[in-house]
Design a protein around this motif. Structure first.
Motif, short mmCIF file in Angstrom:
data_model
loop_
_atom_site.label_atom_id
_atom_site.label_comp_id
_atom_site.label_asym_id
_atom_site.label_seq_id
_atom_site.Cartn_x
_atom_site.Cartn_y
_atom_site.Cartn_z
N GLU A 15 -2.23 -5.42 -25.28
CA GLU A 15 -2.67 -4.04 -25.50
C GLU A 15 -1.53 -3.23 -26.11
N LEU A 16 -1.91 -2.27 -26.94
CA LEU A 16 -0.92 -1.45 -27.65
C LEU A 16 -1.25 0.02 -27.45
N ILE A 17 -0.21 0.81 -27.19
CA ILE A 17 -0.33 2.25 -27.04
C ILE A 17 0.88 2.90 -27.71
N SER A 18 0.77 4.19 -28.01
CA SER A 18 1.92 4.92 -28.57
C SER A 18 1.70 6.41 -28.40
N ASP A 19 2.77 7.15 -28.61
CA ASP A 19 2.72 8.61 -28.70
C ASP A 19 2.13 9.26 -27.45
N LEU A 20 2.64 8.85 -26.29
CA LEU A 20 2.21 9.49 -25.04
C LEU A 20 2.99 10.78 -24.80
N HIS A 21 4.19 10.88 -25.34
CA HIS A 21 5.03 12.08 -25.20
C HIS A 21 5.15 12.51 -23.74
N LEU A 22 5.46 11.55 -22.88
CA LEU A 22 5.54 11.83 -21.45
C LEU A 22 6.61 12.88 -21.15
N GLN A 23 6.26 13.81 -20.28
CA GLN A 23 7.17 14.86 -19.86
C GLN A 23 6.64 15.47 -18.57
N PRO A 24 7.52 16.02 -17.73
CA PRO A 24 7.06 16.59 -16.46
C PRO A 24 6.02 17.68 -16.62
N LEU A 26 3.48 17.71 -18.40
CA LEU A 26 2.13 17.16 -18.61
C LEU A 26 1.83 16.15 -17.50
N PRO A 27 1.63 16.62 -16.28
CA PRO A 27 1.50 15.69 -15.14
C PRO A 27 0.27 14.80 -15.20
N HIS A 28 -0.84 15.29 -15.78
CA HIS A 28 -2.04 14.47 -15.85
C HIS A 28 -1.85 13.29 -16.81
N THR A 29 -1.15 13.53 -17.90
CA THR A 29 -0.87 12.45 -18.84
C THR A 29 0.03 11.40 -18.20
N VAL A 30 1.04 11.86 -17.46
CA VAL A 30 1.92 10.93 -16.76
C VAL A 30 1.12 10.10 -15.75
N ALA A 31 0.25 10.77 -14.99
CA ALA A 31 -0.56 10.07 -13.99
C ALA A 31 -1.51 9.08 -14.65
N PRO A 64 19.50 11.52 -9.13
CA PRO A 64 18.52 11.20 -8.08
C PRO A 64 17.23 11.99 -8.27
N GLY A 65 16.11 11.28 -8.23
CA GLY A 65 14.82 11.93 -8.35
C GLY A 65 14.48 12.42 -9.74
N SER A 66 15.22 12.00 -10.77
CA SER A 66 14.96 12.48 -12.12
C SER A 66 13.64 11.90 -12.65
N PHE A 67 13.04 12.61 -13.59
CA PHE A 67 11.81 12.14 -14.23
C PHE A 67 12.03 10.79 -14.89
N GLU A 68 13.18 10.62 -15.52
CA GLU A 68 13.49 9.38 -16.20
C GLU A 68 13.55 8.21 -15.21
N ALA A 69 14.19 8.44 -14.06
CA ALA A 69 14.30 7.38 -13.05
C ALA A 69 12.93 7.00 -12.48
N GLU A 70 12.07 8.01 -12.28
CA GLU A 70 10.73 7.73 -11.78
C GLU A 70 9.92 6.91 -12.78
N CYS A 71 10.07 7.22 -14.07
CA CYS A 71 9.35 6.45 -15.10
C CYS A 71 9.87 5.02 -15.17
N THR A 224 -3.94 6.14 -31.39
CA THR A 224 -4.08 7.54 -31.03
C THR A 224 -2.92 7.98 -30.15
N ASP A 225 -2.63 9.27 -30.15
CA ASP A 225 -1.71 9.82 -29.16
C ASP A 225 -2.47 10.05 -27.86
N TRP A 226 -1.74 10.33 -26.79
CA TRP A 226 -2.34 10.60 -25.48
C TRP A 226 -2.06 12.03 -25.07
N ASP A 227 -3.06 12.69 -24.52
CA ASP A 227 -2.88 13.99 -23.86
C ASP A 227 -4.08 14.21 -22.96
N THR A 228 -3.94 13.85 -21.69
CA THR A 228 -5.04 14.04 -20.74
C THR A 228 -4.89 15.33 -19.97
N ASP A 229 -3.95 16.18 -20.39
CA ASP A 229 -3.84 17.52 -19.81
C ASP A 229 -4.68 18.53 -20.58
#
Length: 262
Positions: A15-24, A26-31, A64-71, A224-229
């Motif tokens: 499977e292939l995905i791209s352009d999620l642009h994950l960031q804190p 946009l919590p729904h997209t991360v989830a 500790p607890g950074s968004f990057e570490a959680e990902c 496609t890009d992702w944005d579920t927010d």
């Protein structure tokens, strides 16, 4: 140079995905991304760039607890079930060996030719093929140089986070102004495909999902890009198996993950 990757014989689907642009922000997209990684039945997942809205350096993992570490932890858990591959995008090109090791992902060069299901698939983020965007291509040449990256990474982490915030704000301003970015160049794409001896290029970057015929035997497939927010969420997975390519909307995928075929 085109990197080559031969899929192991036991792989039945990828499977292939791209352009999620994950960031804190946009919590729904991360989830959604986290749920997808756990639900996937593919033997391998390829993330073709801009997985993150911005990457300020692998040393962010040490907070500790950074968004990057959680990902990184999310990816590490998914890696226990399947192979994960990552290709740099224009937003997260500073991802390095430390993040790859922490997350369990394998870094890919851009472009990479994948041999799978008896075919050759050329994979790219896509930004290098937007040759008409001359301002960006000049920046890309500088930003991908080791000297420039070393200079940026030498700045304090807090300062780099501020810089990433400024870039994010400018990106949002461009969207508000409806700035249209350059599309992938067909002639350059065809040249890449001919050099790779591959009929199909799969890429992201442009946020314009479609399939384009380049000639009688070559095509490019845009993820496609992702944005579920958003009020009307968008997210999609491209699945490849012995039967061919299949675009799957994420909500349908999560409701009933496709069984492996082949």
């Amino acid at each position: 140079a085109i990197q080559h990757l031969a899929a192991p014989d036991h792989w039945r689907s990828i499977e292939l995905i791209s352009d999620l642009h994950l960031q804190p922000e946009l919590p729904h997209t991360v989830a959604s991304w986290q749920r997808y990684l756990q639900a996937s039945t593919a033997d391998a997942i390829f993330m073709l760039g801009d997985l993150f809205e911005a990457w300020v350096g692998d040393d962010a993992l040490n907070e500790p607890g950074s968004f990057e570490a959680e990902c990184a932890q999310t990816l590490r858990q998914a890696r226990a079930k399947r192979s994960l591959f990552f290709m740099h995008g224009n937003r997260d090109f500073l991802i390095g060996a430390q993040f790859a090791q922490r997350s369990g992902m394998q870094l890919l060069s851009d472009p990479t030719c994948l041999e799978f299901t008896g075919q050759r698939w050329l994979l790219s983020h896509g930004d290098a093929l937007c040759v008409d965007d001359t301002d960006y291509q000049r920046f890309r040449a500088v930003a991908r140089s080791p000297a420039w990256q070393q200079q940026i990474l030498a700045q304090p982490l807090a300062q780099r986070r501020q810089l990433a915030g400024s870039i994010r704000n400018e990106s949002e301003a461009r969207k508000m102004r409806e700035v249209i970015t350059a599309d992938v160049d067909s002639a350059a794409t065809l040249e890449w495909l001919q050099r790779a001896n591959a009929p199909t290029l799969i890429h992201g970057h442009t946020h314009r999902p479609a399939t384009h015929a380049l000639d009688a035997t070559h095509q490019r497939v845009v993820l496609t890009d992702w944005d579920t927010d958003l009020p009307t969420p968008r997210a999609e997975v491209l699945r490849i198996d012995a039967q061919g390519m299949q675009r799957i909307a994420l909500d349908a995928y999560l409701a009933q993950p496709p069984a492996p075929r082949g």
